[in-house]
Design an enzyme around this catalytic site. Structure first.
Site, PDB file in Angstrom:
ATOM      1  CE  LYS A   1       2.479  -3.151  -5.213  1.00 19.79           C
ATOM      2  NZ  LYS A   1       2.781  -3.277  -6.962  1.00 19.79           N
TER       3      LYS A   1
ATOM      4  CE  LYS B   1       6.292   1.105  -6.913  1.00 20.11           C
ATOM      5  NZ  LYS B   1       5.858   0.726  -7.816  1.00 20.11           N
ATOM      6  NE  ARG B   2      -2.847  -0.998  -1.256  1.00 19.99           N
ATOM      7  CZ  ARG B   2      -4.240  -1.881  -0.942  1.00 19.99           C
ATOM      8  NH1 ARG B   2      -5.144  -1.423  -1.437  1.00 19.99           N
ATOM      9  NH2 ARG B   2      -4.031  -2.459  -0.127  1.00 19.99           N
TER      10      ARG B   2
ATOM     11  CE  LYS C   1      -1.264   5.293 -14.084  1.00 14.84           C
ATOM     12  NZ  LYS C   1      -1.375   4.769 -12.855  1.00 14.84           N
TER      13      LYS C   1
ATOM     14  CB  THR D   1       0.137   1.623 -14.964  1.00 20.46           C
ATOM     15  OG1 THR D   1      -0.574   0.460 -13.495  1.00 20.46           O
ATOM     16  CG2 THR D   1      -0.211   0.235 -15.661  1.00 20.46           C
TER      17      THR D   1
HETATM   18  C1  NBG Z   1      -1.722  -5.570 -10.360  1.00 20.54           C
HETATM   19  C2  NBG Z   1      -0.229  -6.385 -10.532  1.00 20.54           C
HETATM   20  C3  NBG Z   1       0.708  -5.079 -11.583  1.00 20.54           C
HETATM   21  C4  NBG Z   1      -0.154  -4.086 -12.457  1.00 20.54           C
HETATM   22  C5  NBG Z   1      -1.735  -4.378 -12.344  1.00 20.54           C
HETATM   23  C6  NBG Z   1      -2.285  -4.519 -13.587  1.00 20.54           C
HETATM   24  C7  NBG Z   1      -3.269  -6.879  -8.901  1.00 20.54           C
HETATM   25  C8  NBG Z   1      -3.833  -8.492  -8.671  1.00 20.54           C
HETATM   26  N1  NBG Z   1      -2.262  -7.054 -10.172  1.00 20.54           N
HETATM   27  O1  NBG Z   1       1.674  -5.281 -11.418  1.00 20.54           O
HETATM   28  O2  NBG Z   1       0.385  -6.592  -8.734  1.00 20.54           O
HETATM   29  O3  NBG Z   1       0.386  -3.309 -12.976  1.00 20.54           O
HETATM   30  O4  NBG Z   1      -1.906  -5.912 -11.853  1.00 20.54           O
HETATM   31  O5  NBG Z   1      -1.797  -5.063 -14.872  1.00 20.54           O
HETATM   32  O6  NBG Z   1      -3.580  -6.396  -8.875  1.00 20.54           O
END
Ligand code: NBG
Length: 823
Positions: A565, A559-560, A671, A667
């Site tokens: 996180k 993830k980013r 997955k 999300t």
């Molecule tokens: C991101 C959240 C996630 C979320 C996704 C899609 C931004 C601003 N928000 O937790 O950090 O799943 O949006 O809703 O990128």
């Protein structure tokens, strides 16, 4: 076309006559002008993509024609990001042409999987927000909804991440270098977008003041359309992305002065608008160019929507009955004053009618509660760039303040909080979330907890003054991409047992619970995971110089990179494991491969340092024969959608360990679970709903709750206490601080140590102990292979609610009020 004349247009029957192989060969010959001697893998990819696009064309035309003719209500999904990934694989699956294309290429000596590697990801997004938009597009087509995606065709998408000496290095993502076979450029759909200039006031016949935006600097927006086919249903929706082009008039002055070269140079300036995606995830950067991007795509989009509306409608009062506009975060929120401007200044509406139409049209999705991530623009900046919009925003604010004063008479500080303007000594800022909330009829969060936090803690006053406006729409993911396409072996096994209805109706997956006692099924299930680990290695190992053990537990966090996180917490666990093995190698019952992947925003120093720490720890472990074969840490560089499709099906354990209250939804968590990985996670975002669905026994939950975090913070949190009282944690922090992992670059990790000991904003220290216990419990469970397999099957079986089809169904019913087409 005059009647009784022969049509040059294809009929359904004629289009279907050409075989895929003919179309493929024709593209190689006529578009690419290649022969056996000159053809490259990329040409093959292009030719097959063009041939598939040919197959899409007829249904694309028919779908769009049907929407026009029926004048049905549409939804427009406005998003600055669409993280589409690769398009060929998903198109083949949705069109049911995968096997045919596979055979075709094989007969020419090419392997489809290898050819697909040539396709650059369409990386026009940062992370979850952009990928959600892409999954939603796919679901809207599958559900046959009249839907249009609108965004920007960035010349450079999210940067390519390289790693040098353990540090992230950003390289430009030149994804369009070889052209984009999927797009259809429509120069005839070009709109003029205005910036700067001044406002002229005049009075109309009835003495009413009217406004004209004059002396503007103009930029052209050119439509590039990408087809989005639904899953085996003949619906093809459009993702329309705007590209910026200079107008010819833009540099008239220079031309008049005979300064041809300066004029052309200036041309470049306006074309930078669609040059590059801003690489910040969750934290806005507040740059003028970003605001220009926002207005550029919003203005072109609204002009396009109105152009289409006027083809079949004359009365603007029915605009909201024909159009819903969803704002993906506040990035397109400038659309609210822009529609007001169009309605009043161009269409002659009075304020109240214009406002009624506007509010009924817009709905806003919030994606974050990180306070510094809520977008604000200096009023001075908007005043220069969009002078008329600031006037309108002021008026919206004034009227809203009057309304609540009259209805609720709140104290002054509350009025200030609810104002769109934040007063500051350095000048006012415009709070885009406040504008979006006031100007929309619906505001939704993306998971239950997130929506509750929005209602109770972030916007409680708005919530109490606007009953019913705030609502929840838990995120979802595309089953076609993230199971059918990403995990073909598991998909085949499932289909073999329960048929293929699950692809469109995820609830069907529950039927695999029947096989929990079926040893043959379980054996196959387990072997597929192992085969996916080998597949992953084949995909990445050569490029990265890794070796991976498919019999180890694959423990993955992709993830980013963001402090909330908590990749750092994961690293602390790795170091802890390393220390235990050093004390006693016998302790290891299960070898573990810890996989990291993800990009850090280029300006996010701390996140980049955590990437470096991962590499340093990984190197130390690799160089230590004592732990060899027992513990391995890898960092997969340049994580993106296509890599996710390979990594997720190969993972056993899914790390979803954000500080509770910070991850709006997530999300990735969905997955992994869909692909049979077990989650280790906090009670945050959609993890909570995943837990509710899969059952407490089939997930490893640990750590402080969102409420617990808030309490601890307000009670005065002292991370050093954990350092003092927990010897294992003490040792780990000590090792980082005394350069154990970075002997050649002493001191580099000091900022991490200081953060952990003296601030620890994200409660890494407080959650450490609970995390280690959960990890140990996960490991014990993994030792019981049969039990683990059962839990894995149950995770997949119980994912119904995380399909983006379910999410889109709720949006269309509760917010957009649109029906599947033709129903
Ligand atoms: C991101 C959240 C996630 C979320 C996704 C899609 C931004 C601003 N928000 O937790 O950090 O799943 O949006 O809703 O990128």
């Amino acid at each position: 076309m005059p009647k009784n004349q022969k049509s040059i247009f294809f009929t359904d029957a004629k289009v279907k006559q050409s075989s895929l192989v003919t179309q493929f060969a024709e593209h190689l010959e006529f578009d690419l002008v290649k022969d056996r001697a000159t053809v490259t893998g990329h040409d093959i990819l292009k030719a097959i993509s063009l041939a598939i696009k040919d197959r899409i064309a007829r249904n694309w035309l028919k779908t769009q024609h049907a929407y026009q003719e029926s004048n049905a209500k549409r939804v427009h999904y406005l998003s600055l990001e669409f993280l589409m990934g690769s398009l060929l694989g998903n198109s083949l699956i949705n069109l049911g042409l995968y096997d045919e294309a596979n055979k075709l290429l094989k007969s020419f000596g090419y392997d489809l999987e290898t050819i697909m590697k040539e396709e650059p990801d369409m990386g026009l997004g940062n992370g979850g927000l952009g990928r959600l938009a892409a999954c939603f597009m796919e679901s809207m087509s599958t559900l046959e909804l009249p839907a249009f995606g609108y965004g920007i065709l960035y010349e450079f998408g999210i940067f390519d991440q390289d790693i040098e000496n353990g540090y992230q290095v950003e390289k430009p993502d030149h994804w369009l270098r070889y052209g984009n076979p999927w797009e259809v450029v429509r120069p005839e759909m070009t709109y003029t977008v205005k910036f700067n200039g001044a406002i002229e006031t005049f009075y109309d016949a009835s003495g009413r003041p009217r406004y004209k935006w004059v002396n503007t600097d103009d930029v052209l927006a050119i439509a590039h359309d990408i087809p989005v086919p639904g899953y085996q249903n003949d619906t093809v929706n459009t993702l329309r992305l705007w590209q910026a082009k200079a107008t010819d008039e833009f540099n008239l002055n220079y031309f008049n002065q005979g300064n041809y070269l300066s004029a052309v140079e200036n041309k470049n300036l306006s074309e930078t608008i669609s040059k590059v995606l801003y690489p910040n995830d969750s934290i806005p950067q507040g740059k003028t160019l970003r605001l220009r991007q926002q207005y550029f795509f919003v203005s072109a989009t609204l002009q396009d929507i109105i152009y289409n509306f006027k083809l079949y409608n004359t009365d603007f009062k029915v605009f909201p009955e024909k159009n819903a506009i969803q704002l993906n975060d506040t990035h397109p929120a400038i659309a609210i004053p822009d529609l007001m401007r169009i309605l009043m200044d161009d269409e002659g509406f009075e304020w109240n009618d214009a406002w009624d139409i506007t509010q009924k049209t817009f709905a806003y999705t919030n994606h974050t509660i990180v306070p510094e991530a809520l977008e604000e623009w200096p009023e001075s900046l908007i005043s220069t760039l969009l002078p008329r919009h600031v006037q309108i925003i002021r008026e919206i604010d004034k009227r809203y303040q009057e309304e609540i004063k009259e209805k609720h008479n709140p104290p002054e500080e509350l009025l200030e909080k609810l104002s769109i303007f934040r007063k500051d000594l350095n000048g006012n800022s415009i709070r885009m979330a406040n504008l979006a909330i006031i100007g929309s009829h619906s505001v939704n969060g993306v998971a239950e907890l997130h929506t509750e936090i929005l209602k109770k803690h972030i916007f409680p006053e708005y919530n109490s003054y606007m009953p019913g406006k705030f609502n929840n729409k838990t995120n979802g993911i595309s089953v076609r991409r993230f199971l059918k396409q990403a995990n073909p072996m598991l998909s085949d096994l499932i289909t073999e047992r329960i048929g293929n209805k699950w692809i469109k109706d995820l609830g069907e997956l529950r039927k695999i619970e029947k096989y929990l006692k079926d040893n043959d099924f379980k054996e196959k299930w387990k072997n597929i995971k192992r085969a996916n680990k080998i597949r992953l290695c084949e995909y990445i190992c050569d490029d990265n110089n890794f070796q991976l053990n498919p019999d180890s537990l694959f423990d993955t966090q992709v993830k980013r990179f963001h402090e909330y996180k908590r990749q750092l917490l994961n690293v602390l666990h790795v170091i802890h494991k390393y220390n235990l093995i050093k004390e006693n190698p016998e302790i290891v019952k299960v070898p573990r491969t810890v996989i990291f992947g993800g990009k850090a925003a280029p300006s996010y120093i701390m996140a980049k340092l955590i990437i470096k720490l991962i590499h340093s720890v990984s190197e130390t472990i690799d160089n230590d024969p004592d732990v060899n074969g027992l513990l391995k840490v890898i960092f997969i560089k340049n994580y993106g959608v296509t890599l996710a499709e390979k990594i997720i099906p190969a993972s056993d354990l899914s790390e979803q360990i954000s500080t509770a209250g910070f991850e709006a939804s997530g999300t990735g968590n969905m997955k992994f679970a869909l692909n049979g990985a077990l989650t280790i996670g906090t009670l945050d975002g959609a993890n909570i709903e995943i837990k509710n669905e899969v059952g407490d026994d089939n997930i490893f939950i640990f750590g402080l709750t969102a409420g617990g975090i808030m309490q601890k913070r307000s009670a005065g949190y002292s991370p050093a206490e954990y350092y003092e009282s927990n010897p294992a944690l003490h040792k780990i922090v000590e090792m980082i601080s005394t350069n154990f992992f970075n002997k050649t670059e002493p001191g580099i990790f000091e900022p991490i140590v200081n953060e952990l000991l003296y601030r620890d904003y994200y409660f890494v220290m407080a959650d450490f102990d609970a995390y280690i216990k959960a990890q140990n419990f996960a490991e014990e469970t993994y030792l019981n292979t049969d039990l683990w397999t059962i839990k894995s099957i149950l995770n997949t079986a119980r994912m119904e609610m995380f399909s983006s089809d379910r999410a889109i169904h709720e949006y269309s019913k509760d917010i957009w009020d649109i029906e599947p087409f033709g129903k």
